[in-house]
Design a protein around this motif. Structure first.
Motif, PDB file in Angstrom:
ATOM      1  N   THR A 128      44.288  25.363  33.818  1.00 32.69           N
ATOM      2  CA  THR A 128      43.945  26.082  35.050  1.00 32.69           C
ATOM      3  C   THR A 128      42.637  25.578  35.639  1.00 32.69           C
ATOM      4  N   ALA A 129      41.633  25.393  34.749  1.00 29.16           N
ATOM      5  CA  ALA A 129      40.336  24.910  35.221  1.00 29.16           C
ATOM      6  C   ALA A 129      40.458  23.503  35.806  1.00 29.16           C
ATOM      7  N   ALA A 130      41.233  22.670  35.149  1.00 27.46           N
ATOM      8  CA  ALA A 130      41.412  21.295  35.649  1.00 27.46           C
ATOM      9  C   ALA A 130      42.105  21.305  36.999  1.00 27.46           C
ATOM     10  N   GLN A 131      43.098  22.178  37.139  1.00 31.07           N
ATOM     11  CA  GLN A 131      43.783  22.286  38.429  1.00 31.07           C
ATOM     12  C   GLN A 131      42.809  22.723  39.532  1.00 31.07           C
ATOM     13  N   PHE A 132      41.981  23.710  39.187  1.00 32.18           N
ATOM     14  CA  PHE A 132      41.038  24.211  40.189  1.00 32.18           C
ATOM     15  C   PHE A 132      40.047  23.120  40.601  1.00 32.18           C
ATOM     16  N   GLN A 133      39.528  22.410  39.624  1.00 35.81           N
ATOM     17  CA  GLN A 133      38.559  21.359  39.945  1.00 35.81           C
ATOM     18  C   GLN A 133      39.212  20.223  40.730  1.00 35.81           C
ATOM     19  N   MET A 134      40.477  19.957  40.424  1.00 38.60           N
ATOM     20  CA  MET A 134      41.178  18.930  41.197  1.00 38.60           C
ATOM     21  C   MET A 134      41.348  19.370  42.652  1.00 38.60           C
ATOM     22  N   SER A 135      41.585  20.666  42.847  1.00 40.16           N
ATOM     23  CA  SER A 135      41.718  21.156  44.233  1.00 40.16           C
ATOM     24  C   SER A 135      40.389  21.041  44.976  1.00 40.16           C
ATOM     25  N   VAL A 136      39.278  21.316  44.261  1.00 40.47           N
ATOM     26  CA  VAL A 136      37.957  21.182  44.896  1.00 40.47           C
ATOM     27  C   VAL A 136      37.683  19.729  45.245  1.00 40.47           C
ATOM     28  N   THR A 137      37.984  18.838  44.315  1.00 41.86           N
ATOM     29  CA  THR A 137      37.745  17.409  44.563  1.00 41.86           C
ATOM     30  C   THR A 137      38.646  16.901  45.688  1.00 41.86           C
ATOM     31  N   SER A 138      39.887  17.369  45.708  1.00 42.92           N
ATOM     32  CA  SER A 138      40.797  16.955  46.791  1.00 42.92           C
ATOM     33  C   SER A 138      40.272  17.425  48.144  1.00 42.92           C
TER      34      SER A 138
END
Length: 580
Positions: free
Chosen positions: A15-25
């Motif tokens: 979940t955390a990785a998904q969230f950080q990927m959304s921020v980076t995207s």
């Protein structure tokens, strides 16, 4: 640690990785968005009973340097002022025309005066020439027209500045409302525990938009609410937007009194020193009026000098009546000496009758008027508007005046000049200076000579000659001789010719435009440097974000593999349990 706990940890990592990927995207997507700053997700460990049980995203933030932002806001104000100053002063310089530095090149006002001097000089050399009279009248009318058009242009620029102020006030009000709305959104998001970084970016952008229009002070309080004030401390934004009020002038002249910019009924005009509004206020109320003052001084110099010279002349035929331009009253004291000659002439300038009056005999204007009115064939009155009128009683004979050592008033003028009985120019300043209408319509009426001042005159003899050059020469002298100009606008007082004074006005306008252009370049450089520095610190670096995505992808893949292993273990355990 149980397999369930391990699954929970792996799931939180996913979940955390998904969230950080959304921020980076989002960073990548907004790399070119104006005002967007790079966001980072703050990840922290979840600890239960002293044992780590996973990870979570505790915040999304951007690293904005508040001091650099303050410098950028200030630079936006200074650039806004410099930008409008450069635009308007360039237009002001264009109003005065161009000069090549030679006496006969360019179309500047100074060059036009040189052309007029040349035309008057030619007429003085050949005063009987109707062609040269027409050329002199045309050159003079051109100069006066250029003076009027320049004055009109200056007031036009002031009107443009005033309209620009009204537009800028509207922009400020729109941005203040935006800021108030963003403050409310940030407060609501904070209450819901949601990130506010994107809203803060939009708020910083709106703040810079306000600053570009007017210099402001601001701070962000402990509740993350922006507060904005004028530099004088008047509130523009607290829990609501305190919008500006301004009424644009319907028409602009040199005498226009502009309304103030108010907030909640308080005039804050004097609190605005920079930004677009500050620059436009300076232009409208200082720079352009200064230029108008100098132009008015030039016009006054032309009016006084040419009228003083021309009042000593008389055209052929002389007019049947003379009407003064100066306002007087019969009771006004008259300080005069010398002799006034009053003559009646026919259409060819031949003498009908004349009389000489000792000016020292009259204590008041009324005394002199009474004496002239008593002459044979001549009437003299003061109108209800206070104008002296001297006319021939038969309405056909021409009236001519001559000063013989006459000195009237503080300026020791001739009688005609003192009362303005034979002015060449009308008006009181640059906006209304004009050549007398009858001469403009018929250049042949331009006097080049005057009534004879010989000791005695003979009836029937020609006493006014169209071929005389005294007045034409006097006009040339008035243009070329030194005139005393008081300090006006940015120009210091000086004694110089009107052409030299006009050259100073043109040079001053060029100096203002050059200084404004240099100032704009400097302010633009500072603003761009700060913007680049701000972007370097807070902007999105695509290479870094791409690398970050690869890192997060690896993290996500690892967490996914862990879940896959756990699932395999659960399957194996379930299979073992079923087989027993």
């Amino acid at each position: 640690m149980s397999l369930s706990s391990i699954r929970s940890i792996a799931t939180s990592s996913l979940t955390a990785a998904q969230f950080q990927m959304s921020v980076t995207s989002a960073n990548v997507a907004n790399a070119d968005t104006d005002g967007y700053t790079r966001k980072t997700a703050t990840q922290s460990a979840v600890v239960t009973g002293g044992v780590g049980t996973g990870v979570t995203i505790s915040a999304i933030s951007s690293d904005v340097d508040k001091y650099l932002l303050k410098d950028l806001v200030s630079a936006a104000s200074e650039f806004g002022a410099a930008d409008v100053m450069a635009q308007f002063t360039e237009s002001l310089q264009a109003l005065y025309g161009s000069t090549t530095g030679s006496s006969d090149g360019g179309n500047s006002l100074a060059n036009s005066l040189v052309t007029l001097e040349s035309a008057i000089s030619s007429l003085a050399g050949t005063p009987e020439s109707e062609t040269l009279k027409a050329q002199a009248v045309s050159a003079l009318d051109d100069v006066l027209g250029q003076v009027r058009e320049t004055a009109s242009g200056i007031q036009g620029l002031r009107a443009d500045a005033d309209g620009g102020i009204a537009d800028a006030v509207t922009t400020v009000n729109d941005q203040l409302k935006t800021l108030a709305d963003l403050n409310a959104q940030i407060a609501a998001a904070t209450a819901r525990g949601q990130p506010t970084a994107d809203l803060e970016d939009r708020r910083n952008t709106a703040l810079q938009a306000v600053a570009a229009q007017m210099d402001v002070s601001y701070y962000v309080n402990s509740d993350n609410q922006l507060r904005v004030y004028t530099t004088g401390g008047t509130t523009l934004l607290d829990t609501r937007a305190h919008t500006l009020s301004y009424s644009e002038a319907t028409a602009v002249t040199a005498d226009t009194v502009f309304s103030g910019i108010t907030v909640d009924g308080k005039d804050i005009t004097g609190q605005i020193g920079s930004g677009t509004i500050g620059g436009l206020l300076t232009l409208r109320d200082k720079t352009l009026p200064d230029s108008q003052d100098a132009l008015d001084a030039l016009a006054a110099g032309l009016i006084d000098g040419l009228n003083a010279a021309y009042n000593a002349g008389s055209s052929v035929p002389a007019p049947a009546s003379l009407t003064g331009s100066t306002t007087v009253a019969a009771t006004d004291a008259l300080s005069a000496s010398g002799t006034l000659r009053v003559a009646l002439t026919d259409s060819a300038g031949a003498l009908g009758s004349y009389a000489d009056l000792d000016l020292s005999s009259y204590a008041t204007v009324g005394d002199l008027v009474f004496a002239i009115d008593g002459l044979n064939g001549v009437s003299a009155t003061i109108t209800g508007e206070g104008r002296l009128v001297i006319a021939s009683e038969d309405g056909t004979s021409g009236v001519s005046l001559a000063d013989i050592g006459a000195a009237v008033g503080a300026k020791a003028e001739g009688v005609s000049s003192y009362f303005g009985l034979n002015d060449l120019l009308t008006g009181s300043g640059a906006s209304d200076i004009r050549l007398r209408a009858d001469i403009l319509a018929d250049p042949g009426k331009l006097a080049t000579g005057g009534l004879s001042t010989a000791t005695s005159l003979t009836t029937g003899a020609k006493v006014i000659g169209s071929g005389e050059s005294a007045i034409a020469a006097a006009l040339g002298t008035a243009l070329g001789e030194d005139t005393s100009f008081a300090a006006a606008g940015r120009l210091a007082g000086a004694t110089e010719s009107v052409a030299d004074y006009a050259a100073r006005i043109v040079a001053d306008a060029a100096s203002i435009a050059s200084s404004a252009s240099t100032g704009l370049t400097a302010k633009e450089t500072v603003k761009q440097t700060l913007a680049d520095q701000f972007a370097s610190q807070t902007g999105v670096n695509l290479d870094e974000e791409t690398a970050r995505l690869s890192e997060l992808e690896q993290q996500y893949s690892t967490a996914a593999q862990l879940l896959q292993v756990l699932n395999s273990m659960f399957d194996a355990l379930l299979s073992a349990a079923q087989s027993t």
